[in-house]
Design an enzyme around this catalytic site. Sequence first.
Site, short mmCIF file in Angstrom:
data_model
loop_
_atom_site.label_atom_id
_atom_site.label_comp_id
_atom_site.label_asym_id
_atom_site.label_seq_id
_atom_site.Cartn_x
_atom_site.Cartn_y
_atom_site.Cartn_z
N ARG A 150 -8.78 90.59 18.45
CA ARG A 150 -10.05 90.76 17.72
C ARG A 150 -10.98 89.55 17.92
NH1 ARG A 150 -7.63 94.89 16.96
NH2 ARG A 150 -7.68 96.23 15.13
N SER A 221 -9.99 97.57 8.74
CA SER A 221 -9.22 96.40 8.31
C SER A 221 -10.17 95.32 7.82
CB SER A 221 -8.43 95.82 9.48
OG SER A 221 -7.56 96.76 10.01
N GLU A 317 -11.24 89.89 8.94
CA GLU A 317 -11.51 90.43 10.27
C GLU A 317 -12.96 90.92 10.30
OE1 GLU A 317 -11.19 93.98 13.19
OE2 GLU A 317 -11.48 94.10 11.06
N1 EPU Z 1 1.88 98.37 5.76
C1 EPU Z 1 2.30 98.37 4.43
N2 EPU Z 1 1.36 98.59 3.47
C2 EPU Z 1 0.06 98.81 3.76
C3 EPU Z 1 -0.35 98.79 5.09
C4 EPU Z 1 0.57 98.57 6.09
O1 EPU Z 1 3.46 98.16 4.14
O2 EPU Z 1 -0.70 99.01 2.82
C5 EPU Z 1 2.88 98.16 6.82
C6 EPU Z 1 3.15 99.49 7.55
O3 EPU Z 1 4.15 100.25 6.93
C7 EPU Z 1 3.58 99.02 8.91
C8 EPU Z 1 2.77 97.75 9.11
O4 EPU Z 1 2.36 97.32 7.82
O5 EPU Z 1 4.93 98.66 8.93
C9 EPU Z 1 1.59 97.94 10.03
O6 EPU Z 1 0.70 98.91 9.50
P1 EPU Z 1 -0.28 99.78 10.44
O7 EPU Z 1 0.49 100.39 11.55
O8 EPU Z 1 -1.08 100.68 9.57
O9 EPU Z 1 -1.20 98.73 11.16
P2 EPU Z 1 -1.93 97.43 10.64
O10 EPU Z 1 -1.29 96.25 11.28
O11 EPU Z 1 -2.02 97.44 9.16
C10 EPU Z 1 -3.61 97.33 12.65
C11 EPU Z 1 -5.09 97.18 12.90
C12 EPU Z 1 -5.81 98.50 12.64
C13 EPU Z 1 -5.24 99.54 13.58
C14 EPU Z 1 -3.71 99.65 13.33
C15 EPU Z 1 -3.04 100.53 14.32
C16 EPU Z 1 -5.61 94.87 12.42
C17 EPU Z 1 -6.26 93.91 11.49
N3 EPU Z 1 -5.62 96.14 12.05
O12 EPU Z 1 -3.41 97.63 11.26
O13 EPU Z 1 -7.18 98.30 12.98
O14 EPU Z 1 -5.85 100.81 13.36
O15 EPU Z 1 -3.10 98.34 13.49
O16 EPU Z 1 -3.06 99.95 15.59
O17 EPU Z 1 -5.14 94.46 13.48
C18 EPU Z 1 -9.36 97.81 12.21
O18 EPU Z 1 -9.34 96.85 12.98
O19 EPU Z 1 -10.36 98.04 11.47
C19 EPU Z 1 -8.19 98.67 12.12
C20 EPU Z 1 -8.11 99.69 11.27
#
Ligand code: EPU
Length: 321
Positions: A150, A221, A317
């Site tokens: 990012r 995010s 972010e």
């Molecule tokens: N998780 C939780 N609780 C929550 C959210 C997440 O326990 O409320 C856990 C999930 O169970 C999982 C892990 O955290 O084990 C990762 O969650 P997720 O796959 O939803 O991805 P993320 O790391 O929370 C990132 C990006 C998103 C992107 C997703 C999928 C960032 C800051 N965010 O989210 O990007 O859609 O991966 O690739 O890197 C954005 O940038 O606006 C965005 C939505």
Amino acid sequence: MHLDVRCKLFAEYSTTEELSDLLNSTEYRQNRSMHIGGGSNLVFTRDYDGMLLHSQSRFINITDETADTVTIEAGAGMVWDDFVKYCIAHNYYGAENMSGIPGEVGASAVQNIGSYGAEVCEIISRVHCIEKATGKAITFTSDQCRYAYRDSIFKGEYFNRYIVTSVEYTLSKVPQFTLTYGPLKALGQKTDLTLQNVRETIIAVRNSKLPNPTETGSVGSFFKNPVIPENLFTALQSTYPAIPHYPAGNGLIKVPAGWLIENAGLKGYTVGGACVYPKQCLVIANTGNAAPDDIVALYKHIIATVADKYGIELHPEANII
Ligand code: EPU
């Protein structure tokens, strides 16, 4: 973010000639200015006393083609997901995992957008810009943009110095899929897998976790996922064995901010009209009538709570202005 904020001046242009006229105008010279894309990753904490610039350049051209690859140039004002749809319709591989990300082509190259195992820097070949101070055109290769998670040179050293006018992306004409992200793994079993199948799966995952930007204000995010040293992670893991984590290279570990926030008891936590989105705690949602101050108070509360509980500092972010 669906906040009731205004700017003093808003200027749109469709061609580099129009942009050049704009940069020479009295209104531009006499006001502070900032260039925006779709605005989907911006949080204005008050009215903007200056000029916002926005591209309406939405052309799409093939600039190079080999037996295996195609290079496509898209105008900075093209809606990112329209570009993804174009690639899928023409069987070009590489953009499909980033289906449904809000925003525009120009911002994709600034923000290094990414999702579900893909990052846009993997397909960007060149970024065409105009320097604000001189009006001169300049092209950056992907390497020169110094892409990271990012992040790019346009958010750091070159912040507010250049305007992205178009981006060239190189995609594969040969079928190749990235199905490493959990919910996509099952697609690997399909013998007749298509780009459209991947898009539909991704849109379904997004709809299940993220608010629909046309209905509910959010910036996706709100925070970056923190990257922490291995010794800090090991200590955390002994207290929280279930903590999800991913290797981030150089002995560093990435942990999901969404998990840290949820596990700190903040799921659904509300300040005025702003809340921690219960389906994905990494998101701050505007429940309908949030004031900018509600968003600011909530995000500061999240940072303080997470720092207190885990000794980890979260960084937004979103671009907070
Ligand atoms: N998780 C939780 N609780 C929550 C959210 C997440 O326990 O409320 C856990 C999930 O169970 C999982 C892990 O955290 O084990 C990762 O969650 P997720 O796959 O939803 O991805 P993320 O790391 O929370 C990132 C990006 C998103 C992107 C997703 C999928 C960032 C800051 N965010 O989210 O990007 O859609 O991966 O690739 O890197 C954005 O940038 O606006 C965005 C939505």
